[in-house]
Scaffold this motif. Structure first.
Motif, mmCIF file in Angstrom:
data_model
loop_
_atom_site.group_PDB
_atom_site.id
_atom_site.type_symbol
_atom_site.label_atom_id
_atom_site.label_comp_id
_atom_site.label_asym_id
_atom_site.label_seq_id
_atom_site.Cartn_x
_atom_site.Cartn_y
_atom_site.Cartn_z
ATOM 1 N N THR A 86 0.801 -1.227 0.000
ATOM 2 C CA THR A 86 0.000 0.000 0.000
ATOM 3 C C THR A 86 0.829 1.270 0.000
ATOM 4 O O THR A 86 0.347 2.314 -0.429
ATOM 5 C CB THR A 86 -0.956 0.016 1.205
ATOM 6 O OG1 THR A 86 -0.186 -0.117 2.406
ATOM 7 C CG2 THR A 86 -1.974 -1.115 1.103
ATOM 8 N N SER A 87 2.070 1.215 0.519
ATOM 9 C CA SER A 87 2.915 2.413 0.511
ATOM 10 C C SER A 87 4.347 2.045 0.858
ATOM 11 O O SER A 87 4.632 0.938 1.314
ATOM 12 C CB SER A 87 2.395 3.472 1.493
ATOM 13 O OG SER A 87 2.490 3.009 2.821
ATOM 14 N N THR A 89 7.845 4.006 2.755
ATOM 15 C CA THR A 89 8.382 5.167 3.459
ATOM 16 C C THR A 89 9.883 5.004 3.605
ATOM 17 O O THR A 89 10.415 3.890 3.509
ATOM 18 C CB THR A 89 7.741 5.343 4.853
ATOM 19 O OG1 THR A 89 7.946 4.139 5.614
ATOM 20 C CG2 THR A 89 6.252 5.640 4.750
ATOM 21 N N ASP A 95 8.588 12.066 -0.269
ATOM 22 C CA ASP A 95 7.664 11.853 -1.384
ATOM 23 C C ASP A 95 8.043 10.558 -2.101
ATOM 24 O O ASP A 95 8.736 10.575 -3.123
ATOM 25 C CB ASP A 95 7.714 13.053 -2.333
ATOM 26 C CG ASP A 95 6.655 13.005 -3.422
ATOM 27 O OD1 ASP A 95 5.791 12.100 -3.398
ATOM 28 O OD2 ASP A 95 6.694 13.883 -4.309
ATOM 29 N N THR A 97 6.428 7.152 -3.815
ATOM 30 C CA THR A 97 5.182 6.625 -4.365
ATOM 31 C C THR A 97 5.451 5.320 -5.092
ATOM 32 O O THR A 97 6.602 4.952 -5.342
ATOM 33 C CB THR A 97 4.536 7.643 -5.325
ATOM 34 O OG1 THR A 97 5.485 7.992 -6.339
ATOM 35 C CG2 THR A 97 4.105 8.906 -4.588
ATOM 36 N N GLU A 108 0.987 6.649 -11.166
ATOM 37 C CA GLU A 108 0.990 6.378 -9.737
ATOM 38 C C GLU A 108 -0.219 5.531 -9.398
ATOM 39 O O GLU A 108 -1.305 5.737 -9.945
ATOM 40 C CB GLU A 108 0.970 7.688 -8.956
ATOM 41 C CG GLU A 108 1.077 7.486 -7.466
ATOM 42 C CD GLU A 108 1.160 8.797 -6.701
ATOM 43 O OE1 GLU A 108 1.427 9.858 -7.305
ATOM 44 O OE2 GLU A 108 0.947 8.750 -5.484
ATOM 45 N N THR A 110 -2.327 3.314 -5.982
ATOM 46 C CA THR A 110 -2.497 3.319 -4.531
ATOM 47 C C THR A 110 -2.049 2.016 -3.887
ATOM 48 O O THR A 110 -1.780 1.983 -2.694
ATOM 49 C CB THR A 110 -3.961 3.591 -4.144
ATOM 50 O OG1 THR A 110 -4.796 2.604 -4.765
ATOM 51 C CG2 THR A 110 -4.395 4.978 -4.605
ATOM 52 N N SER A 111 -1.970 0.933 -4.679
ATOM 53 C CA SER A 111 -1.520 -0.354 -4.131
ATOM 54 C C SER A 111 -1.165 -1.309 -5.263
ATOM 55 O O SER A 111 -1.528 -1.081 -6.417
ATOM 56 C CB SER A 111 -2.611 -0.976 -3.249
ATOM 57 O OG SER A 111 -3.740 -1.323 -4.031
ATOM 58 N N ILE A 129 9.149 1.540 -7.397
ATOM 59 C CA ILE A 129 9.045 2.527 -6.333
ATOM 60 C C ILE A 129 9.691 3.796 -6.864
ATOM 61 O O ILE A 129 10.775 3.751 -7.443
ATOM 62 C CB ILE A 129 9.771 2.056 -5.058
ATOM 63 C CG1 ILE A 129 9.201 0.723 -4.584
ATOM 64 C CG2 ILE A 129 9.689 3.117 -3.965
ATOM 65 C CD1 ILE A 129 10.075 0.001 -3.561
ATOM 66 N N HIS A 149 4.927 -1.057 3.343
ATOM 67 C CA HIS A 149 3.712 -1.165 4.148
ATOM 68 C C HIS A 149 2.662 -1.944 3.366
ATOM 69 O O HIS A 149 2.481 -1.712 2.163
ATOM 70 C CB HIS A 149 3.188 0.227 4.501
ATOM 71 C CG HIS A 149 4.166 1.021 5.301
ATOM 72 N ND1 HIS A 149 4.190 1.000 6.670
ATOM 73 C CD2 HIS A 149 5.181 1.829 4.913
ATOM 74 C CE1 HIS A 149 5.167 1.786 7.103
ATOM 75 N NE2 HIS A 149 5.793 2.293 6.047
#
Length: 172
Positions: A86-87, A89, A95, A97, A108, A110-111, A129, A149
């Protein structure tokens, strides 16, 4: 000739080179790479042994040539339940994505789905990524720490070895 033209040309060239990791041969695969690995055998809710069992391999980042970079990993799910990335970090950028590439265009998302008994392959020329506005530009030989994540599984920390700008494990 307009004085801004050389500056615009240089900026465009830099952006093109930075995104080279996104536009390489789409047949590339990171599954054979031995660099960067992590695992997380956390199960889905309730502690069921049928939940996702994720591991990460083939992690790397080509050395960036600007304040943009791409990262690549393979997420394998040996569990009986699908999961989703999902993401991402990390300290290198605020930033970060995830992108898919279709018809040579980045988008881009979201998952990404990680099927039960299957894998998610983030590879050169395909899904990847994306790191924007890097806080510092890592050099070949360094490692970049990120955290993946997921929808059901606990986060997984991964170290991306920084490789030469043109690195492609499928061509090694």
């Amino acid at each position: 000739m307009n004085r801004r033209a050389p500056l615009a040309l240089a900026a465009g060239l830099t952006a093109t080179l930075a995104l080279a990791g996104c536009s390489s041969d789409s047949s590339a695969s990171t599954s054979g790479s031995a660099s960067g690995s992590a695992s997380n055998s956390a199960s889905a809710q309730g502690g069921s042994s049928e939940g996702p069992q994720l591991s990460v391999s083939g992690a790397y980042m080509p050395e960036p040539v600007s304040d943009l970079a791409a990262g690549f990993v393979v997420v394998t799910n040996k569990g009986g339940t699908a999961d989703k990335l999902t993401s991402v970090t990390g300290d290198i950028s605020d930033d970060i994505t995830i992108h898919k590439t279709e018809n040579q265009k980045m988008m881009e998302v979201t998952s990404f789905d990680i099927p039960a008994g299957g894998e998610l392959d983030l590879e050169r020329g395909g899904s990847h990524i994306m790191f924007m506005n890097l806080k510092h530009r890592p050099r070949q030989g360094e490692k970049v720490r990120i955290e993946l994540h997921f929808q059901k599984t606990d986060p997984i920390t991964v170290e991306l070895p920084v490789k030469e700008t043109t690195y492609n494990p499928a061509q090694q």
